[in-house]
Design a protein around this motif. Structure first.
Motif, short mmCIF file in Angstrom:
data_model
loop_
_atom_site.label_atom_id
_atom_site.label_comp_id
_atom_site.label_asym_id
_atom_site.label_seq_id
_atom_site.Cartn_x
_atom_site.Cartn_y
_atom_site.Cartn_z
N VAL A 136 0.88 -1.17 0.00
CA VAL A 136 0.00 0.00 0.00
C VAL A 136 0.91 1.22 0.00
O VAL A 136 1.26 1.77 1.04
CB VAL A 136 -0.95 0.00 1.22
CG1 VAL A 136 -1.89 1.20 1.15
CG2 VAL A 136 -1.74 -1.29 1.27
N GLY A 137 1.33 1.62 -1.19
CA GLY A 137 2.31 2.68 -1.31
C GLY A 137 3.57 2.29 -0.56
O GLY A 137 4.02 1.14 -0.60
N LEU A 138 4.15 3.26 0.14
CA LEU A 138 5.34 2.99 0.95
C LEU A 138 5.01 2.92 2.43
O LEU A 138 5.90 2.98 3.28
CB LEU A 138 6.38 4.10 0.70
CG LEU A 138 7.01 4.10 -0.69
CD1 LEU A 138 7.80 5.38 -0.92
CD2 LEU A 138 7.90 2.89 -0.90
N ALA A 139 3.71 2.77 2.73
CA ALA A 139 3.28 2.78 4.12
C ALA A 139 3.33 1.39 4.76
O ALA A 139 3.77 1.23 5.90
CB ALA A 139 1.87 3.35 4.25
N ARG A 140 2.87 0.39 4.03
CA ARG A 140 2.71 -0.94 4.64
C ARG A 140 2.64 -2.00 3.53
O ARG A 140 2.21 -1.72 2.42
CB ARG A 140 1.45 -0.97 5.48
CG ARG A 140 1.24 -2.21 6.35
CD ARG A 140 2.36 -2.47 7.31
NE ARG A 140 2.62 -1.36 8.20
CZ ARG A 140 2.15 -1.27 9.44
NH1 ARG A 140 1.37 -2.20 9.92
NH2 ARG A 140 2.48 -0.24 10.21
N GLY A 141 3.07 -3.20 3.88
CA GLY A 141 2.93 -4.32 2.97
C GLY A 141 2.23 -5.48 3.68
O GLY A 141 2.32 -5.61 4.91
N TYR A 142 1.50 -6.29 2.91
CA TYR A 142 0.80 -7.46 3.46
C TYR A 142 1.15 -8.66 2.59
O TYR A 142 1.08 -8.57 1.36
CB TYR A 142 -0.72 -7.25 3.46
CG TYR A 142 -1.16 -6.01 4.21
CD1 TYR A 142 -1.43 -6.06 5.58
CD2 TYR A 142 -1.31 -4.79 3.56
CE1 TYR A 142 -1.84 -4.93 6.27
CE2 TYR A 142 -1.71 -3.66 4.25
CZ TYR A 142 -1.97 -3.73 5.60
OH TYR A 142 -2.36 -2.61 6.29
N TYR A 143 1.50 -9.76 3.21
CA TYR A 143 1.88 -10.93 2.41
C TYR A 143 1.11 -12.16 2.88
O TYR A 143 0.70 -12.28 4.03
CB TYR A 143 3.39 -11.18 2.51
CG TYR A 143 3.87 -11.67 3.86
CD1 TYR A 143 3.90 -13.03 4.18
CD2 TYR A 143 4.31 -10.76 4.82
CE1 TYR A 143 4.35 -13.47 5.41
CE2 TYR A 143 4.76 -11.19 6.06
CZ TYR A 143 4.77 -12.55 6.36
OH TYR A 143 5.20 -12.99 7.58
#
Length: 205
Positions: free
Chosen positions: A143-150
């Protein structure tokens, strides 16, 4: 009388020619005035550009250092995208002396443009991730450079990625596997209807 008429006609022609020359002189004078004003404007703009250029020249090394530090916070997919531009940023004064100021500014602007594009979108990346003692194939949604989900394809592993200067920090959150998997399906168009998916996010760290 013939000579008088001839002289009169000659005088008339000369007067017309004089008027025509006066009009041309006036036109040239006006053009010269416009050209002079234009020249003055260009000179003023040139002075402004030189002043701005001198300011940028003083700060360009600091800007390059800041950009290179920012790259540490990029996910690998964005690092790869700007890698060519990154290689063009001078590593020392000797390399910097070989590049023009405009090229150095273009490098910075190019990286900032890619940052802005990435930060305004949601990106899906598929690749291998080290989880525990094994490498697992996972889908990661940034989500942009805010957070990642895997989440992995078998929905056994899931978690959150948070940016840091040492790379994105992985936090395993197996309880989020279903919502993350659903969000990725929606993003991929694998689900017929879009819907809201609740995922945790904290922008304070």
């Amino acid at each position: 009388k013939v000579e008088e008429q001839t002289l009169s006609e000659s005088i008339s022609l000369l007067e017309k020619e004089i008027e025509g020359l006066k009009a041309k002189v006036k036109s040239k004078e006006e053009q010269a005035t416009v050209a002079q004003e234009r020249r003055q404007d260009l000179t003023a703009k040139e002075t402004e550009l030189k002043q701005a250029s001198s300011v940028v020249k003083l700060d360009i090394s600091g800007l390059e250092d800041q950009v290179m530090k920012m790259i540490n916070f990029f996910p690998d997919t964005l690092k790869d995208k700007v890698s060519v531009i990154t290689m063009r940023i001078p590593k020392d004064e000797k390399e910097a002396a070989k590049l023009s100021l405009s090229h150095r500014v273009q490098n910075i602007v190019g990286i900032l443009s890619e940052i802005e594009k990435f930060n305004n979108q949601i990106h899906l990346v598929t690749g291998m991730m080290n989880i525990g003692e094994s490498n697992v194939r996972v889908n990661t949604m940034y989500v942009g450079l805010a957070r990642g989900y895997y989440v992995d394809e078998s929905k056994q592993e899931a978690g959150i990625l948070t940016p840091s200067a040492d790379g994105w920090v992985k936090e395993q959150r197996p309880e989020l596997k279903e919502p993350i998997f659903k969000a990725i399906q929606i993003l991929n168009g694998q689900q017929p209807l879009a819907e809201f998916v609740n995922l945790p996010i904290n922008l304070n760290n």
